[in-house]
Scaffold this active site. Structure first.
Site, mmCIF file in Angstrom:
data_model
loop_
_atom_site.group_PDB
_atom_site.id
_atom_site.type_symbol
_atom_site.label_atom_id
_atom_site.label_comp_id
_atom_site.label_asym_id
_atom_site.label_seq_id
_atom_site.Cartn_x
_atom_site.Cartn_y
_atom_site.Cartn_z
ATOM 1 N N LEU A 127 11.827 57.958 52.840
ATOM 2 C CA LEU A 127 11.265 57.281 51.668
ATOM 3 C C LEU A 127 12.334 57.032 50.594
ATOM 4 O O LEU A 127 12.521 55.908 50.133
ATOM 5 C CB LEU A 127 10.129 58.145 51.089
ATOM 6 N N THR A 128 13.044 58.079 50.209
ATOM 7 C CA THR A 128 13.911 58.021 49.022
ATOM 8 C C THR A 128 15.098 57.074 49.200
ATOM 9 O O THR A 128 15.716 57.021 50.268
ATOM 10 C CB THR A 128 14.404 59.449 48.688
ATOM 11 N N ILE A 159 17.592 62.310 52.665
ATOM 12 C CA ILE A 159 16.531 62.369 53.676
ATOM 13 C C ILE A 159 16.701 63.644 54.502
ATOM 14 O O ILE A 159 17.678 63.775 55.267
ATOM 15 C CB ILE A 159 16.569 61.121 54.603
ATOM 16 N N ARG A 267 18.708 102.446 42.667
ATOM 17 C CA ARG A 267 19.858 102.326 41.765
ATOM 18 C C ARG A 267 19.719 103.305 40.584
ATOM 19 O O ARG A 267 18.730 103.261 39.847
ATOM 20 C CB ARG A 267 19.941 100.890 41.245
ATOM 21 N N GLY A 338 22.217 92.825 38.825
ATOM 22 C CA GLY A 338 23.535 92.727 38.187
ATOM 23 C C GLY A 338 24.563 92.149 39.152
ATOM 24 O O GLY A 338 24.276 91.207 39.898
ATOM 25 N N GLU A 363 10.487 66.500 46.816
ATOM 26 C CA GLU A 363 9.053 66.198 47.004
ATOM 27 C C GLU A 363 8.316 66.056 45.660
ATOM 28 O O GLU A 363 7.156 66.465 45.525
ATOM 29 C CB GLU A 363 8.424 67.191 47.979
ATOM 30 N N THR A 365 9.826 65.901 41.451
ATOM 31 C CA THR A 365 10.393 66.852 40.494
ATOM 32 C C THR A 365 9.269 67.531 39.691
ATOM 33 O O THR A 365 8.117 67.065 39.704
ATOM 34 C CB THR A 365 11.297 66.111 39.480
HETATM 35 N N1 COS Z 1 -3.393 59.976 47.127
HETATM 36 C C1 COS Z 1 -3.934 58.758 47.387
HETATM 37 N N2 COS Z 1 -3.604 57.643 46.689
HETATM 38 C C2 COS Z 1 -2.715 57.774 45.698
HETATM 39 C C3 COS Z 1 -2.125 59.003 45.369
HETATM 40 C C4 COS Z 1 -2.506 60.126 46.128
HETATM 41 N N3 COS Z 1 -1.976 61.318 45.882
HETATM 42 N N4 COS Z 1 -1.278 58.829 44.337
HETATM 43 C C5 COS Z 1 -1.337 57.527 44.015
HETATM 44 N N5 COS Z 1 -2.214 56.910 44.848
HETATM 45 C C6 COS Z 1 -2.577 55.495 44.817
HETATM 46 C C7 COS Z 1 -3.287 55.148 43.533
HETATM 47 O O1 COS Z 1 -4.668 55.365 43.661
HETATM 48 C C8 COS Z 1 -2.946 53.695 43.348
HETATM 49 O O2 COS Z 1 -3.759 52.923 44.206
HETATM 50 P P1 COS Z 1 -4.251 51.458 43.778
HETATM 51 O O3 COS Z 1 -2.992 50.634 43.658
HETATM 52 O O4 COS Z 1 -5.127 51.049 44.888
HETATM 53 O O5 COS Z 1 -4.929 51.643 42.449
HETATM 54 C C9 COS Z 1 -1.532 53.602 43.888
HETATM 55 O O6 COS Z 1 -1.369 54.693 44.800
HETATM 56 C C10 COS Z 1 -0.494 53.667 42.805
HETATM 57 O O7 COS Z 1 -0.752 54.858 42.091
HETATM 58 P P2 COS Z 1 -0.085 55.209 40.708
HETATM 59 O O8 COS Z 1 -0.188 54.006 39.824
HETATM 60 O O9 COS Z 1 -0.584 56.517 40.229
HETATM 61 O O10 COS Z 1 1.397 55.363 41.129
HETATM 62 P P3 COS Z 1 2.573 55.492 40.218
HETATM 63 O O11 COS Z 1 3.546 54.438 40.588
HETATM 64 O O12 COS Z 1 2.161 55.595 38.792
HETATM 65 O O13 COS Z 1 3.158 56.909 40.713
HETATM 66 C C11 COS Z 1 4.524 58.793 40.542
HETATM 67 C C12 COS Z 1 4.049 57.491 39.936
HETATM 68 C C13 COS Z 1 5.720 59.190 39.694
HETATM 69 C C14 COS Z 1 3.440 59.842 40.435
HETATM 70 C C15 COS Z 1 4.904 58.604 42.016
HETATM 71 O O14 COS Z 1 5.775 57.519 42.158
HETATM 72 C C16 COS Z 1 5.526 59.840 42.587
HETATM 73 O O15 COS Z 1 4.854 60.771 43.007
HETATM 74 N N6 COS Z 1 6.878 59.868 42.628
HETATM 75 C C17 COS Z 1 7.622 60.947 43.220
HETATM 76 C C18 COS Z 1 7.913 60.632 44.615
HETATM 77 C C19 COS Z 1 8.414 61.831 45.322
HETATM 78 O O16 COS Z 1 7.797 62.870 45.342
HETATM 79 N N7 COS Z 1 9.568 61.672 45.958
HETATM 80 C C20 COS Z 1 10.130 62.705 46.714
HETATM 81 C C21 COS Z 1 10.676 62.106 47.924
HETATM 82 S S1 COS Z 1 10.051 62.691 49.388
HETATM 83 S S2 COS Z 1 11.134 64.260 49.811
#
Ligand code: COS
Length: 380
Positions: A127-128, A159, A267, A338, A363, A365
């Site tokens: 993903l990232t 990844i 200790r 220590g 996963e 922050t």
């Molecule tokens: N389960 C189901 N659906 C979800 C969901 C969840 N946990 N979280 C969001 N959605 C859905 C929402 O319902 C929304 O759907 P609709 O477009 O149909 O309304 C859509 O996804 C977008 O949701 P939202 O607007 O909340 O998303 P954001 O872009 O605001 O999300 C954060 C922002 C920061 C919360 C998100 O991008 C995130 O979690 N980022 C971190 C990613 C991460 O953990 N990366 C680590 C890499 S993997 S090791």
């Protein structure tokens, strides 16, 4: 004080204890201290799969053991108690298999899940990107449809197992359209260039990759689930994985506490064991209390997952709190030990310190968890 909310957890703890004695302790230090270039521990990974750990909560039909998520997160907690980097090998495998199991077709599940669960193939959750970490929706990797295949170009970073994966569960945009998609990609092709990222601070048994994709191809039939649902799939997968990270934190914090109790009883200072000093007792009391709270949050999230309810809020709370608790407990353990904590040849505290730090980063922050929590509590 029982750690369990369900008697079935005890069996998991016993199984992991046996596994740790035979398979973890003999290699733990070597994997942590391996010089660069680090090698992914394939043999150990296969043993984790064969022990049934990766597929613990996956259906038996697909090579899993059909156990509950409460049992699965107990497994991760216990593995991480013994070695968090090795526990992470299992957690990453589960994270990457989750989208196939939950959003894939029957054919995709039959083809891939049993081999992922047994450790025969290594999947990665891809993903990232350099500019899509917390802002996960900002995907720049693009797949272009060409006949019956997609041609994919882009870059991925941080990844887990991405350097050695056989199979990528890849997130990208298709033909530049705004919605994100998920597709399965065979990594064994020339345009897939992956490298192992160097000088990782902790969690060293599990390797992390950077990937360049140049005209990587996958059949259009490898699209996972519905078109345009990739972001939702990623978020649902991360809900589950965040409970796993919380369990990693609980395991690390428990180890820090146990080491601190044992050390403070033996200790001597000022003519008595340091456990007699109130300064030490207060640190131990704070560690034990926060650990108990972190464990409760973690098990509650897993119970909601087992009940089939939405658990995004509970997962975020558990991950946030358990990661910060691991940080707190390991820091206190370092203070109690220590110099014997700071220098790695004397105790495991120095390794715990390095291992726990990423829990507040990967996963999602701690800041992202607070966003998710606030979004649920305040409303959007
Ligand atoms: N389960 C189901 N659906 C979800 C969901 C969840 N946990 N979280 C969001 N959605 C859905 C929402 O319902 C929304 O759907 P609709 O477009 O149909 O309304 C859509 O996804 C977008 O949701 P939202 O607007 O909340 O998303 P954001 O872009 O605001 O999300 C954060 C922002 C920061 C919360 C998100 O991008 C995130 O979690 N980022 C971190 C990613 C991460 O953990 N990366 C680590 C890499 S993997 S090791």
């Amino acid at each position: 004080m029982s750690k369990n909310i369900d008697p079935r957890q005890e069996a998991v703890r016993e199984t992991v204890k046996d596994f740790a004695e035979k398979e973890i302790y003999p290699v733990s230090r070597e994997l942590d201290q391996m010089p660069e270039p680090r090698k992914f521990p394939r043999e150990l990974y296969r043993k984790i799969g064969q022990a049934g750990f990766i597929g613990l909560a996956m259906p038996e039909k697909y090579g899993g053991q059909g156990k509950s998520h409460v049992e699965y997160i107990t497994l991760i907690e216990e593995l991480c108690y013994h070695d968090a980097g090795i526990g992470l090998l299992c957690a990453v495998a589960e994270l990457a298999t989750y989208p196939i199991l939950n959003f894939g077709s029957d054919e995709q599940k039959e083809k891939y899940v049993p081999d992922c669960a047994s450790g025969k193939i290594i999947p990665a959750f891809v993903l990232t990107e350099p500019e899509a970490g917390s802002d996960a929706a900002n995907q720049k990797t693009i797949a272009v449809e060409n006949g019956n295949e997609y041609v994919i170009n882009g870059e991925k970073i941080f990844i887990m197992h991405g350097d050695v994966a056989d199979l990528a569960v890849l997130f990208c945009k298709i033909d530049g359209k705004p919605k994100i998609n998920t597709m399965l990609v065979d990594t064994n092709q020339p345009g897939w260039k992956a490298r192992t990222l160097k000088n990782k601070m902790g969690m060293r048994a599990a390797t992390t990759g950077g990937i360049h994709l140049t005209d990587v191809k996958t059949p259009t039939g490898n699209l996972l689930g519905e078109f345009g649902k990739g972001f939702r799939y990623a978020m649902q997968t991360l809900d589950s994985a965040r409970v796993g990270v919380a369990a990693q934190g609980v395991g690390i914090a428990q180890r820090a506490l146990d080491e601190s109790v044992a050390y403070s009883k033996k200790r001597q200072a000022f003519g008595a064991p340091i456990a007699k000093l109130q300064a030490i007792q207060w640190m131990i009391a704070d560690m034990a209390t926060r650990l108990e709270a972190a464990r409760c949050l973690t098990y509650k999230a897993a119970m909601k997952q087992d009940n089939g309810e939405r658990f995004s809020l509970e997962a975020a709370m558990a991950k946030l709190y358990a990661a910060e608790t691991a940080n707190f407990c390991v820091d206190r353990a370092m203070q109690i030990h220590g110099g014997y904590g700071f220098i790695g040849e004397f105790s495991i505290i120095e390794k715990l310190y390095r291992d726990q730090r990423v829990l507040e980063i990967y996963e999602g922050t701690s800041e992202v968890q607070r966003l998710v929590i606030a979004g649920n509590v305040i409303g959007r």
